[in-house]
Scaffold this motif. Structure first.
Motif, PDB file in Angstrom:
ATOM      1  N   ASP A 164     -12.103 -12.325  17.259  1.00  0.00           N
ATOM      2  CA  ASP A 164     -10.778 -12.043  17.727  1.00  0.00           C
ATOM      3  C   ASP A 164     -10.814 -11.280  19.139  1.00  0.00           C
ATOM      4  O   ASP A 164     -11.445 -10.107  18.836  1.00  0.00           O
ATOM      5  CB  ASP A 164      -9.839 -11.620  16.550  1.00  0.00           C
TER       6      ASP A 164
ATOM      7  N   ILE B 214      -8.183  -9.362  21.210  1.00  0.00           N
ATOM      8  CA  ILE B 214      -6.806  -8.836  21.371  1.00  0.00           C
ATOM      9  C   ILE B 214      -6.775  -7.862  22.486  1.00  0.00           C
ATOM     10  O   ILE B 214      -7.646  -6.870  22.413  1.00  0.00           O
ATOM     11  CB  ILE B 214      -6.430  -8.254  20.014  1.00  0.00           C
TER      12      ILE B 214
ATOM     13  N   LYS C  97      -3.951  -8.480  14.485  1.00  0.00           N
ATOM     14  CA  LYS C  97      -4.953  -8.828  13.745  1.00  0.00           C
ATOM     15  C   LYS C  97      -4.600  -9.646  12.610  1.00  0.00           C
ATOM     16  O   LYS C  97      -5.354 -10.480  11.939  1.00  0.00           O
ATOM     17  CB  LYS C  97      -5.584  -7.473  13.494  1.00  0.00           C
TER      18      LYS C  97
ATOM     19  N   CYS D  53      -4.178 -13.264  13.076  1.00  0.00           N
ATOM     20  CA  CYS D  53      -5.586 -13.887  13.297  1.00  0.00           C
ATOM     21  C   CYS D  53      -6.059 -14.318  11.901  1.00  0.00           C
ATOM     22  O   CYS D  53      -6.731 -15.163  11.855  1.00  0.00           O
ATOM     23  CB  CYS D  53      -6.586 -13.164  14.312  1.00  0.00           C
ATOM     24  N   ARG D  54      -5.897 -13.471  11.157  1.00  0.00           N
ATOM     25  CA  ARG D  54      -6.439 -13.642   9.805  1.00  0.00           C
ATOM     26  C   ARG D  54      -5.791 -14.621   9.132  1.00  0.00           C
ATOM     27  O   ARG D  54      -6.374 -15.528   8.374  1.00  0.00           O
ATOM     28  CB  ARG D  54      -6.176 -12.202   8.757  1.00  0.00           C
TER      29      ARG D  54
ATOM     30  N   VAL E 111      -4.296 -17.223  10.544  1.00  0.00           N
ATOM     31  CA  VAL E 111      -4.822 -18.330  11.298  1.00  0.00           C
ATOM     32  C   VAL E 111      -5.969 -19.069  10.708  1.00  0.00           C
ATOM     33  O   VAL E 111      -6.227 -20.072  10.255  1.00  0.00           O
ATOM     34  CB  VAL E 111      -4.943 -17.972  12.608  1.00  0.00           C
ATOM     35  N   ARG E 112      -6.978 -17.934  10.287  1.00  0.00           N
ATOM     36  CA  ARG E 112      -8.225 -18.355   9.749  1.00  0.00           C
ATOM     37  C   ARG E 112      -8.071 -18.741   8.246  1.00  0.00           C
ATOM     38  O   ARG E 112      -8.947 -19.747   7.771  1.00  0.00           O
ATOM     39  CB  ARG E 112      -9.201 -17.355   9.824  1.00  0.00           C
TER      40      ARG E 112
ATOM     41  N   HIS F 204     -12.721 -19.018  17.494  1.00  0.00           N
ATOM     42  CA  HIS F 204     -12.448 -17.876  18.188  1.00  0.00           C
ATOM     43  C   HIS F 204     -11.018 -17.791  18.767  1.00  0.00           C
ATOM     44  O   HIS F 204     -10.434 -18.821  18.917  1.00  0.00           O
ATOM     45  CB  HIS F 204     -13.055 -17.650  19.464  1.00  0.00           C
ATOM     46  N   ILE F 205     -10.350 -16.668  18.495  1.00  0.00           N
ATOM     47  CA  ILE F 205      -8.946 -16.386  18.859  1.00  0.00           C
ATOM     48  C   ILE F 205      -8.977 -15.353  19.907  1.00  0.00           C
ATOM     49  O   ILE F 205      -9.497 -14.182  19.659  1.00  0.00           O
ATOM     50  CB  ILE F 205      -8.018 -16.189  17.707  1.00  0.00           C
TER      51      ILE F 205
ATOM     52  N   ILE G 108      -2.380 -16.930  24.974  1.00  0.00           N
ATOM     53  CA  ILE G 108      -3.283 -17.225  23.698  1.00  0.00           C
ATOM     54  C   ILE G 108      -4.297 -18.256  23.686  1.00  0.00           C
ATOM     55  O   ILE G 108      -3.845 -19.677  24.183  1.00  0.00           O
ATOM     56  CB  ILE G 108      -2.138 -17.575  22.503  1.00  0.00           C
TER      57      ILE G 108
ATOM     58  N   VAL H 262      -7.335 -20.439  21.510  1.00  0.00           N
ATOM     59  CA  VAL H 262      -7.887 -20.906  20.144  1.00  0.00           C
ATOM     60  C   VAL H 262      -8.817 -21.688  20.366  1.00  0.00           C
ATOM     61  O   VAL H 262      -8.751 -22.753  20.851  1.00  0.00           O
ATOM     62  CB  VAL H 262      -6.800 -21.101  19.130  1.00  0.00           C
TER      63      VAL H 262
ATOM     64  N   CYS I  21       0.416 -18.953  16.084  1.00  0.00           N
ATOM     65  CA  CYS I  21       0.210 -17.625  16.909  1.00  0.00           C
ATOM     66  C   CYS I  21       1.185 -17.232  17.734  1.00  0.00           C
ATOM     67  O   CYS I  21       1.754 -16.142  17.455  1.00  0.00           O
ATOM     68  CB  CYS I  21      -1.055 -17.449  17.753  1.00  0.00           C
TER      69      CYS I  21
END
Length: 155
Positions: A10, A12, A69, A72-73, A75-76, A84-85, A103, A105, A120
């Protein structure tokens, strides 16, 4: 490249300098992925008939990064194939046509990356403490994201 050399990451960043689409998209490229999806939010020159001069963004930076963050969690968990993000958001003054947020991805196939990018940006607008002020010719207005949960709780 070995699989373990390309572990999901990630990226950020909150910054006052101009954002780069190339930089953000290159962060997420992977030899294991056939898709990189991007969202670029830019400053437009108008809002409800008013001429916008520029935007200004402020953030509670540490909390904003923590919330991104979490996104991102999430999304996964929703799209386990996402590799990757990258989420870069500009702070301070953002002139007309320049990017406020980018953004990116990556995933093996397009559906996951497209869905993850939409998730996102929608979740960022709803939950991340970043505030936007629109500057017009003769006035300004702090803008509330309609998705923002704390803004709607008092109405």
């Amino acid at each position: 490249m070995e699989e373990n050399e390309d572990v999901p990451k990630d990226f950020i960043k909150l910054k006052s300098e101009k954002l780069s689409v190339d930089e953000v998209s290159e962060l997420v490229v992977s030899p294991y992925c056939g898709a990189v999806s991007l969202f670029i939010g830019t400053t437009r020159n108008n809002f409800e008939g008013k001429k916008v001069i520029h935007l200004e963004y402020e953030a509670y930076t540490s909390m904003a990064k923590t919330e991104i963050k979490k996104i991102c969690r999430d999304v996964r968990q929703k799209w386990p194939s996402v590799k990757h993000i990258a989420v870069h958001h500009r702070l301070g003054v953002v002139p007309i046509t320049e990017a406020s947020v980018i953004i990116a991805v990556s995933s093996p196939h397009r559906a996951e990356s497209l869905e993850a990018v939409m998730y996102c940006i929608n979740t960022l607008k709803a939950s991340v403490p970043i505030w936007k002020k629109e500057i017009y010719e003769d006035e300004y207005s702090w803008k509330e994201n309609k998705e923002c949960f704390w803004a709607n709780s008092e109405k």
